[in-house]
Design a protein around this motif. Structure first.
Motif, PDB file in Angstrom:
ATOM      1  N   PRO A 193       0.911  -1.115  -0.071  1.00 64.41           N
ATOM      2  CA  PRO A 193      -0.059  -0.054   0.078  1.00 64.41           C
ATOM      3  C   PRO A 193       0.864   1.379  -0.130  1.00 64.41           C
ATOM      4  O   PRO A 193       2.139   1.368   0.356  1.00 64.41           O
ATOM      5  CB  PRO A 193      -0.828  -0.145   1.191  1.00 64.41           C
ATOM      6  CG  PRO A 193      -0.723  -1.493   1.705  1.00 64.41           C
ATOM      7  CD  PRO A 193       0.422  -2.013   0.983  1.00 64.41           C
ATOM      8  N   GLN A 194       0.211   2.430  -0.635  1.00 64.12           N
ATOM      9  CA  GLN A 194       0.982   3.502  -0.473  1.00 64.12           C
ATOM     10  C   GLN A 194       1.360   3.979   0.838  1.00 64.12           C
ATOM     11  O   GLN A 194       0.670   3.861   1.872  1.00 64.12           O
ATOM     12  CB  GLN A 194       0.143   4.780  -1.185  1.00 64.12           C
ATOM     13  CG  GLN A 194      -0.116   4.578  -2.433  1.00 64.12           C
ATOM     14  CD  GLN A 194      -0.564   5.672  -3.299  1.00 64.12           C
ATOM     15  OE1 GLN A 194       0.091   6.881  -3.517  1.00 64.12           O
ATOM     16  NE2 GLN A 194      -2.013   5.518  -3.594  1.00 64.12           N
ATOM     17  N   THR A 198      -5.406   1.225  -7.621  1.00 64.07           N
ATOM     18  CA  THR A 198      -5.392   1.398  -9.030  1.00 64.07           C
ATOM     19  C   THR A 198      -4.373   2.528  -9.446  1.00 64.07           C
ATOM     20  O   THR A 198      -4.240   2.874 -10.561  1.00 64.07           O
ATOM     21  CB  THR A 198      -6.855   1.629  -9.823  1.00 64.07           C
ATOM     22  OG1 THR A 198      -7.352   3.130  -9.024  1.00 64.07           O
ATOM     23  CG2 THR A 198      -7.705   0.599  -9.252  1.00 64.07           C
ATOM     24  N   ARG A 199      -3.771   3.051  -8.313  1.00 63.30           N
ATOM     25  CA  ARG A 199      -3.203   4.393  -8.277  1.00 63.30           C
ATOM     26  C   ARG A 199      -3.717   5.398  -9.371  1.00 63.30           C
ATOM     27  O   ARG A 199      -4.687   5.987  -9.078  1.00 63.30           O
ATOM     28  CB  ARG A 199      -1.627   3.998  -8.773  1.00 63.30           C
ATOM     29  CG  ARG A 199      -1.127   2.763  -7.740  1.00 63.30           C
ATOM     30  CD  ARG A 199      -0.824   3.553  -6.163  1.00 63.30           C
ATOM     31  NE  ARG A 199      -0.582   2.614  -5.378  1.00 63.30           N
ATOM     32  CZ  ARG A 199       0.723   2.341  -4.813  1.00 63.30           C
ATOM     33  NH1 ARG A 199       1.876   3.152  -5.300  1.00 63.30           N
ATOM     34  NH2 ARG A 199       0.760   1.621  -3.696  1.00 63.30           N
ATOM     35  N   SER A 200      -2.924   5.582 -10.411  1.00 62.30           N
ATOM     36  CA  SER A 200      -3.211   6.775 -11.309  1.00 62.30           C
ATOM     37  C   SER A 200      -4.389   6.433 -12.226  1.00 62.30           C
ATOM     38  O   SER A 200      -4.942   7.317 -13.138  1.00 62.30           O
ATOM     39  CB  SER A 200      -1.991   7.086 -12.108  1.00 62.30           C
ATOM     40  OG  SER A 200      -1.064   7.844 -11.530  1.00 62.30           O
ATOM     41  N   GLY A 243      -5.137   7.677  -5.441  1.00 64.84           N
ATOM     42  CA  GLY A 243      -5.803   6.756  -4.238  1.00 64.84           C
ATOM     43  C   GLY A 243      -6.941   5.895  -4.510  1.00 64.84           C
ATOM     44  O   GLY A 243      -7.169   5.511  -3.615  1.00 64.84           O
ATOM     45  N   LEU A 244      -7.278   5.673  -5.645  1.00 68.90           N
ATOM     46  CA  LEU A 244      -8.356   5.049  -5.898  1.00 68.90           C
ATOM     47  C   LEU A 244      -8.063   3.355  -5.803  1.00 68.90           C
ATOM     48  O   LEU A 244      -7.215   3.201  -6.153  1.00 68.90           O
ATOM     49  CB  LEU A 244      -8.822   5.202  -7.486  1.00 68.90           C
ATOM     50  CG  LEU A 244     -10.296   4.575  -7.671  1.00 68.90           C
ATOM     51  CD1 LEU A 244     -11.337   4.646  -6.919  1.00 68.90           C
ATOM     52  CD2 LEU A 244     -10.577   4.854  -9.243  1.00 68.90           C
ATOM     53  N   ASN A 277       0.477   3.206 -11.643  1.00 69.30           N
ATOM     54  CA  ASN A 277       1.830   2.680 -11.158  1.00 69.30           C
ATOM     55  C   ASN A 277       1.677   1.289 -10.787  1.00 69.30           C
ATOM     56  O   ASN A 277       0.756   1.008  -9.915  1.00 69.30           O
ATOM     57  CB  ASN A 277       2.319   3.723 -10.057  1.00 69.30           C
ATOM     58  CG  ASN A 277       3.938   3.217  -9.916  1.00 69.30           C
ATOM     59  OD1 ASN A 277       4.416   2.411 -10.347  1.00 69.30           O
ATOM     60  ND2 ASN A 277       4.339   3.816  -8.667  1.00 69.30           N
ATOM     61  N   GLY A 278       2.800   0.515 -10.995  1.00 63.62           N
ATOM     62  CA  GLY A 278       2.572  -0.851 -10.586  1.00 63.62           C
ATOM     63  C   GLY A 278       1.911  -1.873 -11.701  1.00 63.62           C
ATOM     64  O   GLY A 278       1.571  -3.025 -11.194  1.00 63.62           O
TER      65      GLY A 278
END
Length: 361
Positions: free
Chosen positions: A73-74, A92-94, A243-244, A316-317
């Motif tokens: 996690p972030q 899902t990041r960006s 953040g999604l 990202n990821g």
């Protein structure tokens, strides 16, 4: 040890859930079923830290696979092992950036937000002290295309990046719009998460409600998406830029929405004209042969000797929502390969392999 789920072994039989999806056999959806099944077995049994793959075509789920994998996690230093499946949300990041673009189109259709050519500073009279001639030129469209011309370092050597600083700044909007102007708007792509944060704030001002609430009522609820989380930053603010968290099957709904030019089932959720504008490639990104529209990426994929355009929400990821309009097809990937360009390249190869498994248009 990474494991392949039953869905991965049987990609023609996604889980039957009460979430709005119908299911199709691969052959009925125009796939070479053996090739598709072989691709899933390869993807979900290899060394790449892939967590989920979803394929839908013509509005029906065709293939679905998950496995247990390592995730981080972030804002944490330690990773964890997660057993992923149809009911598990994923960072899902960006991809959240692409959701913000959809919301801008909805707000316009509701008459709450003006055209994309509106000046950003018009929303911020309290920032008159920042109003240089260069800053006055920047429009909502420039934020959407990441062509604002504002100085911004999203990645590269050295901590903190401007995105890192964004997470703890008290006044995020002043921080973003207070950056020096280093290029004319609309001329040069420069990846800028700060611009997405400004867009979310503009949505909040225009709709007179928290932007997360607008996302819930105007977009997610019409699609039957209820299991949503927006991770917060170091000041407990939901992050529009990264953040999604969604279930992969719900990510695929966003792809189908785009393929249907803003329609889900019989409801027009986003104006069709906005979808067209959002996906129109504008600025070259410098990443392979991709271009950028309104918070959506565009590139091409080969299919039976033809080059077909794709559009995608990227995170990202190796979080991906690919849509291929000429094949009426969505492909979703989730993974735990944050900051790993090698996995990005491998996921692109997997995407090509899945397109190759389409036997008929």
């Amino acid at each position: 040890m990474l494991t392949v789920s039953l869905a991965a072994q049987n990609p023609s039989n996604p889980a039957a859930l009460d979430d709005g999806w119908t299911i199709a056999e691969p052959q009925a959806a125009g796939f070479d079923a053996a090739k598709l099944r072989g691709n899933f077995a390869t993807m979900l049994s290899g060394e790449v830290n892939l967590h989920a793959v979803i394929v839908e075509r013509h509005g029906r789920l065709v293939a679905e696979g998950y496995r247990t994998g390592r995730d981080k996690p972030q804002f944490t230093f330690l990773s964890r092992i997660v057993a992923f499946g149809p009911a598990v949300r994923h960072d899902t990041r960006s991809v959240g950036k692409s959701v913000i673009a959809l919301l801008v189109g909805i707000a316009q259709a509701q008459g709450k937000l003006g055209p994309a050519g509106s000046a950003v500073l018009d929303f911020y009279p309290e920032l008159a002290d920042l109003a240089t001639p260069a800053l006055r030129k920047i429009t909502v469209a420039d934020l959407l295309t990441m062509g604002s011309g504002l100085a911004w370092r999203e990645s590269g050597a050295g901590f903190p990046t401007d995105e890192d600083r964004l997470a703890w700044k008290k006044s995020q909007i002043r921080f973003v719009l207070g950056r020096p102007t280093v290029a004319e708007p609309s001329r040069r792509f420069n990846y800028n998460s700060g611009g997405t944060v400004v867009l979310a704030d503009i949505l909040e001002r225009a709709t007179h409600m928290p932007w997360t609430e607008f996302a819930r009522t105007a977009l997610f609820e019409p699609l039957g998406i209820s299991d949503v989380e927006w991770v917060t930053d170091l000041r407990s603010r939901p992050m529009a830029n990264s953040g999604l968290r969604l279930r992969p099957r719900d990510m695929a709904k966003l792809g189908r929405l785009v393929l249907n030019r803003g329609k889900w089932k019989e409801r027009q959720v986003v104006p069709a004209a906005w979808i067209d504008e959002m996906l129109r490639p504008r600025l070259a990104t410098g990443v392979e042969d991709t271009r950028y529209g309104y918070q959506w990426w565009t590139g091409s994929v080969n299919w039976q000797g033809r080059s077909l355009p794709w559009h995608a929400a990227w995170g990202n990821g190796s979080q991906r929502i690919f849509v291929i309009p000429d094949l009426d097809m969505t492909v979703v990937f989730t993974a735990g390969a944050y900051g790993d360009p090698q996995t990005v390249r491998q996921v692109q190869k997997y995407f090509q392999a899945l397109v190759d498994s389409v036997a008929a248009q």
